[in-house]
Write a protein that holds these residues in place. Structure first.
Motif, PDB file in Angstrom:
ATOM      1  N   PHE A  99       0.981  -1.518  -0.066  1.00 40.89           N
ATOM      2  CA  PHE A  99       0.017  -0.140  -0.447  1.00 40.89           C
ATOM      3  C   PHE A  99       0.779   1.109  -0.566  1.00 40.89           C
ATOM      4  O   PHE A  99       0.344   2.221  -1.017  1.00 40.89           O
ATOM      5  CB  PHE A  99      -0.914  -0.234   0.901  1.00 40.89           C
ATOM      6  CG  PHE A  99      -1.359   0.960   1.844  1.00 40.89           C
ATOM      7  CD1 PHE A  99      -2.136   1.585   0.533  1.00 40.89           C
ATOM      8  CD2 PHE A  99      -1.782   2.046   2.805  1.00 40.89           C
ATOM      9  CE1 PHE A  99      -3.336   3.058   0.819  1.00 40.89           C
ATOM     10  CE2 PHE A  99      -1.974   3.057   2.792  1.00 40.89           C
ATOM     11  CZ  PHE A  99      -3.104   3.709   1.788  1.00 40.89           C
ATOM     12  N   GLU A 100       2.292   1.107   0.684  1.00 42.80           N
ATOM     13  CA  GLU A 100       2.694   2.292   1.270  1.00 42.80           C
ATOM     14  C   GLU A 100       3.491   2.523  -0.407  1.00 42.80           C
ATOM     15  O   GLU A 100       3.593   3.059  -1.010  1.00 42.80           O
ATOM     16  CB  GLU A 100       3.827   2.357   2.034  1.00 42.80           C
ATOM     17  CG  GLU A 100       3.201   2.282   3.483  1.00 42.80           C
ATOM     18  CD  GLU A 100       3.214   3.375   4.274  1.00 42.80           C
ATOM     19  OE1 GLU A 100       3.889   4.146   4.347  1.00 42.80           O
ATOM     20  OE2 GLU A 100       1.862   4.042   4.169  1.00 42.80           O
ATOM     21  N   ARG A 103       1.288   4.399  -2.608  1.00 47.83           N
ATOM     22  CA  ARG A 103       1.007   5.897  -2.618  1.00 47.83           C
ATOM     23  C   ARG A 103       2.255   6.292  -2.965  1.00 47.83           C
ATOM     24  O   ARG A 103       2.351   7.660  -3.652  1.00 47.83           O
ATOM     25  CB  ARG A 103       0.888   5.522  -1.081  1.00 47.83           C
ATOM     26  CG  ARG A 103       0.014   5.173  -0.642  1.00 47.83           C
ATOM     27  CD  ARG A 103      -0.382   5.765   0.507  1.00 47.83           C
ATOM     28  NE  ARG A 103      -1.664   6.648   1.020  1.00 47.83           N
ATOM     29  CZ  ARG A 103      -2.044   6.613   2.381  1.00 47.83           C
ATOM     30  NH1 ARG A 103      -1.557   6.563   3.805  1.00 47.83           N
ATOM     31  NH2 ARG A 103      -2.987   8.381   1.649  1.00 47.83           N
ATOM     32  N   SER A 104       3.432   5.938  -2.666  1.00 53.49           N
ATOM     33  CA  SER A 104       5.057   6.473  -3.143  1.00 53.49           C
ATOM     34  C   SER A 104       4.811   6.209  -4.770  1.00 53.49           C
ATOM     35  O   SER A 104       5.473   7.465  -5.367  1.00 53.49           O
ATOM     36  CB  SER A 104       6.254   5.886  -2.849  1.00 53.49           C
ATOM     37  OG  SER A 104       5.775   5.523  -0.983  1.00 53.49           O
ATOM     38  N   ASP A 107       2.518   9.597  -5.397  1.00 52.71           N
ATOM     39  CA  ASP A 107       2.843  10.731  -5.585  1.00 52.71           C
ATOM     40  C   ASP A 107       4.358  11.405  -6.123  1.00 52.71           C
ATOM     41  O   ASP A 107       3.922  12.514  -7.095  1.00 52.71           O
ATOM     42  CB  ASP A 107       3.228  10.663  -4.197  1.00 52.71           C
ATOM     43  CG  ASP A 107       2.165  10.293  -2.993  1.00 52.71           C
ATOM     44  OD1 ASP A 107       1.218  10.469  -2.963  1.00 52.71           O
ATOM     45  OD2 ASP A 107       2.668  10.616  -1.992  1.00 52.71           O
ATOM     46  N   ARG A 118      -4.877  11.992  -7.028  1.00 51.38           N
ATOM     47  CA  ARG A 118      -3.487  10.605  -6.501  1.00 51.38           C
ATOM     48  C   ARG A 118      -4.220   9.778  -6.213  1.00 51.38           C
ATOM     49  O   ARG A 118      -4.316   8.785  -5.262  1.00 51.38           O
ATOM     50  CB  ARG A 118      -2.754  11.395  -4.972  1.00 51.38           C
ATOM     51  CG  ARG A 118      -1.952  12.085  -5.815  1.00 51.38           C
ATOM     52  CD  ARG A 118      -0.911  12.708  -4.730  1.00 51.38           C
ATOM     53  NE  ARG A 118      -1.142  12.971  -4.028  1.00 51.38           N
ATOM     54  CZ  ARG A 118      -1.071  14.694  -4.125  1.00 51.38           C
ATOM     55  NH1 ARG A 118      -1.056  15.462  -5.181  1.00 51.38           N
ATOM     56  NH2 ARG A 118      -1.700  15.561  -2.878  1.00 51.38           N
ATOM     57  N   VAL A 119      -5.428  10.070  -5.078  1.00 52.65           N
ATOM     58  CA  VAL A 119      -6.184   8.644  -4.771  1.00 52.65           C
ATOM     59  C   VAL A 119      -6.976   7.697  -5.767  1.00 52.65           C
ATOM     60  O   VAL A 119      -7.160   6.756  -5.350  1.00 52.65           O
ATOM     61  CB  VAL A 119      -7.474   9.433  -3.720  1.00 52.65           C
ATOM     62  CG1 VAL A 119      -7.926   8.280  -3.293  1.00 52.65           C
ATOM     63  CG2 VAL A 119      -6.791  10.812  -2.677  1.00 52.65           C
ATOM     64  N   GLU A 122      -4.554   5.440  -6.518  1.00 60.69           N
ATOM     65  CA  GLU A 122      -3.987   4.261  -6.209  1.00 60.69           C
ATOM     66  C   GLU A 122      -5.019   3.148  -5.770  1.00 60.69           C
ATOM     67  O   GLU A 122      -5.420   2.182  -5.559  1.00 60.69           O
ATOM     68  CB  GLU A 122      -4.039   5.207  -4.395  1.00 60.69           C
ATOM     69  CG  GLU A 122      -2.945   6.299  -4.701  1.00 60.69           C
ATOM     70  CD  GLU A 122      -2.632   7.249  -2.951  1.00 60.69           C
ATOM     71  OE1 GLU A 122      -3.818   7.173  -2.183  1.00 60.69           O
ATOM     72  OE2 GLU A 122      -1.400   8.148  -2.645  1.00 60.69           O
ATOM     73  N   HIS A 123      -6.458   3.735  -5.839  1.00 59.61           N
ATOM     74  CA  HIS A 123      -7.479   3.106  -6.045  1.00 59.61           C
ATOM     75  C   HIS A 123      -7.502   2.113  -7.119  1.00 59.61           C
ATOM     76  O   HIS A 123      -7.985   0.838  -6.582  1.00 59.61           O
ATOM     77  CB  HIS A 123      -8.924   3.969  -5.483  1.00 59.61           C
ATOM     78  CG  HIS A 123     -10.146   3.136  -5.707  1.00 59.61           C
ATOM     79  ND1 HIS A 123     -10.894   2.678  -6.667  1.00 59.61           N
ATOM     80  CD2 HIS A 123     -11.078   2.039  -4.824  1.00 59.61           C
ATOM     81  CE1 HIS A 123     -11.335   1.778  -6.482  1.00 59.61           C
ATOM     82  NE2 HIS A 123     -11.910   1.818  -4.849  1.00 59.61           N
ATOM     83  N   ASP A 170      -5.657  11.365   1.387  1.00 57.56           N
ATOM     84  CA  ASP A 170      -3.815  11.824   0.629  1.00 57.56           C
ATOM     85  C   ASP A 170      -3.540  12.033   2.022  1.00 57.56           C
ATOM     86  O   ASP A 170      -3.113  13.312   2.882  1.00 57.56           O
ATOM     87  CB  ASP A 170      -4.371  12.857  -0.239  1.00 57.56           C
ATOM     88  CG  ASP A 170      -3.144  13.198  -1.190  1.00 57.56           C
ATOM     89  OD1 ASP A 170      -2.408  13.625  -1.114  1.00 57.56           O
ATOM     90  OD2 ASP A 170      -2.586  12.244  -1.768  1.00 57.56           O
ATOM     91  N   ASP A 171      -1.970  11.522   1.888  1.00 57.57           N
ATOM     92  CA  ASP A 171      -1.075  12.063   3.266  1.00 57.57           C
ATOM     93  C   ASP A 171      -0.501  13.378   2.459  1.00 57.57           C
ATOM     94  O   ASP A 171      -0.304  13.768   3.232  1.00 57.57           O
ATOM     95  CB  ASP A 171       0.010  11.367   2.659  1.00 57.57           C
ATOM     96  CG  ASP A 171      -0.157   9.604   3.776  1.00 57.57           C
ATOM     97  OD1 ASP A 171      -1.590  10.042   4.287  1.00 57.57           O
ATOM     98  OD2 ASP A 171       0.568   8.766   3.318  1.00 57.57           O
TER      99      ASP A 171
END
Length: 425
Positions: A99-100, A103-104, A107, A118-119, A122-123, A170-171
């Motif tokens: 998952f991380e 996300r990276s 991004d 971004r979200v 990712e999904h 979103d981070d």
């Protein structure tokens, strides 16, 4: 001591949860072309993966989200999935770090794009990698909903069917909504509920990201001595790991070689001892070789340590010592251990098979478990801090968590000290 309030919030989420059918993609949309390989950063490593032509989400409304998602669906996603799966296997990543990784990747690929873009990416990637990830929205942003197998603390969740889905914003967007209502926003009804949940445990291959910088330590209580080192890069990966129940840390193996080395050093130093003598020696070791500091003072937040982290940080506290002691007793002595939770304090309890140890303890499942407190410095097996002696503990089995005692043998403190240690036949 510190307060161990459980920060797992139930959002009275939905004024209604409306099942929604995604709109059709525009006929004029052309398939997205496969991009070239590009670099992105992941916990200090520079990785290469196939790129993807990105899509912009016009707004948070369902139709616009569905339109963007179906544009991704027309793209050639296979090279990207192959890249990400290959990287996750090469680096020994568990589900959380996959998952991380995603996300990276998103991004870096999306650069200055907005949080909705971004979200959504990712999904789309996680869904195609086989995870049961849901999508929801607030009035202004998209939210990922992850079904995590373990109970997670300090994070909001919603219950959909019989699953708990945890909220991830979103981070890179610092303005998270304070929401009491989420709206469903799953772009593809056919993908809902399919795929696997995310496991936070470390059960397979070891994490293989290495910084090349090791922190070495030598620990000696006068009876047991160990010398070991841990990679700083791996420890930094664990710094902000989701907070789970205690027993998950006992059974997780982040660095198998480290744990093997630790046990190989300790085993000959307790050889020839009875269970009671060995357990006391291990208890003395854990009590005396670490400096104590509570999490709020040291980390500024609640944090439970994996086994390896005890040998990296300068301080640990009662739950960290309990996790480590439970691991040592299970691994070196093969005895049943339970993690014992009192208000503001954690310790362990051990069931001995070659003797009946005296002192404070309780019955569970027809067995007597005697208190072993790694934070009660100087206390031997059977000693319980005075303020907890009359309290009924909450216990966690190392193999399976529970908040109840055995129906045939309810948890009740055993307060008599008349039984002495003896060797069983």
């Amino acid at each position: 001591m510190k307060s161990k309030q459980k920060y797992r919030y139930w959002l009275p989420i939905m004024a209604f949860w409306v099942m929604w059918m995604p709109g059709k993609a525009m006929e004029a949309d052309l398939p997205l072309a496969e991009g070239e390989t590009f670099e992105f950063s992941f916990y200090g490593e520079t990785l290469n993966a196939a790129s993807l032509k990105t899509v912009q989400v016009k707004s948070v409304q369902n139709d616009d989200v569905a339109e963007a998602w179906h544009k991704y669906k027309k793209s050639d996603i296979a090279p990207v999935l192959m890249s990400l799966r290959g990287l996750s296997e090469e680096l020994g990543l568990n589900d959380w770090f996959v998952f991380e990784l995603v996300r990276s990747y998103a991004d870096e690929l999306l650069g200055q794009s907005g949080p909705m873009d971004r979200v959504l990416l990712e999904h789309y990637l996680l869904t195609n990698m086989g995870y049961d990830v849901r999508l929801a929205r607030t009035e202004r942003q998209l939210v990922l909903l992850l079904p995590i197998e373990q109970e997670v603390y300090e994070r909001c969740y919603v219950k959909i069917g019989n699953k708990d889905y945890y909220l991830f914003y979103d981070d890179l967007d610092s303005n998270e909504d304070e929401v009491s209502v989420l709206y469903p926003c799953d772009p593809s009804k056919n993908d809902i509920g399919k795929g696997q949940s995310i496991s936070l445990l470390f059960e397979g291959s070891p994490l293989k990201i290495r910084s090349g910088k090791e922190k070495a330590c030598e620990l000696d209580d006068g009876k047991i001595r160990v010398a070991c080192s841990v990679d700083e890069g791996v420890m930094k990966m664990l710094q902000n790991y989701p907070l789970m129940d205690l027993e998950c840390y006992v059974t997780s193996v982040v660095l198998p070689q480290f744990q093997d080395s630790l046990l190989r050093q300790m085993r000959p130093q307790i050889e020839g001892m009875t269970q009671y003598e060995a357990a006391n020696a291990l208890l003395h070791f854990v009590q005396h070789v670490f400096a104590y500091e509570n999490d709020l003072e040291y980390h500024g937040r609640e944090k439970f340590y994996f086994i390896e982290e005890n040998f990296y940080y300068d301080f640990n506290d009662c739950e960290d010592r309990s996790i480590l002691y439970a691991f040592l007793v299970r691994s070196l002595l093969g005895l049943d251990v339970q993690l014992v939770v009192y208000p503001n304090h954690e310790c362990t309890a051990v069931h001995f098979t070659d003797c009946l140890a005296y002192g404070y303890g309780y019955y569970s499942g027809g067995k007597f478990y005697v208190i072993c407190d790694p934070s009660y410095v100087g206390a031997r097996i059977g000693k319980c801090m005075p303020q907890y002696r009359a309290l009924e503990p909450r216990i966690f089995f190392v193999k399976k968590a529970t908040t109840e005692g055995d129906d045939r043998s309810p948890l009740k403190p055993r307060l008599d000290k008349r039984v002495v240690a003896y060797n069983g036949a």
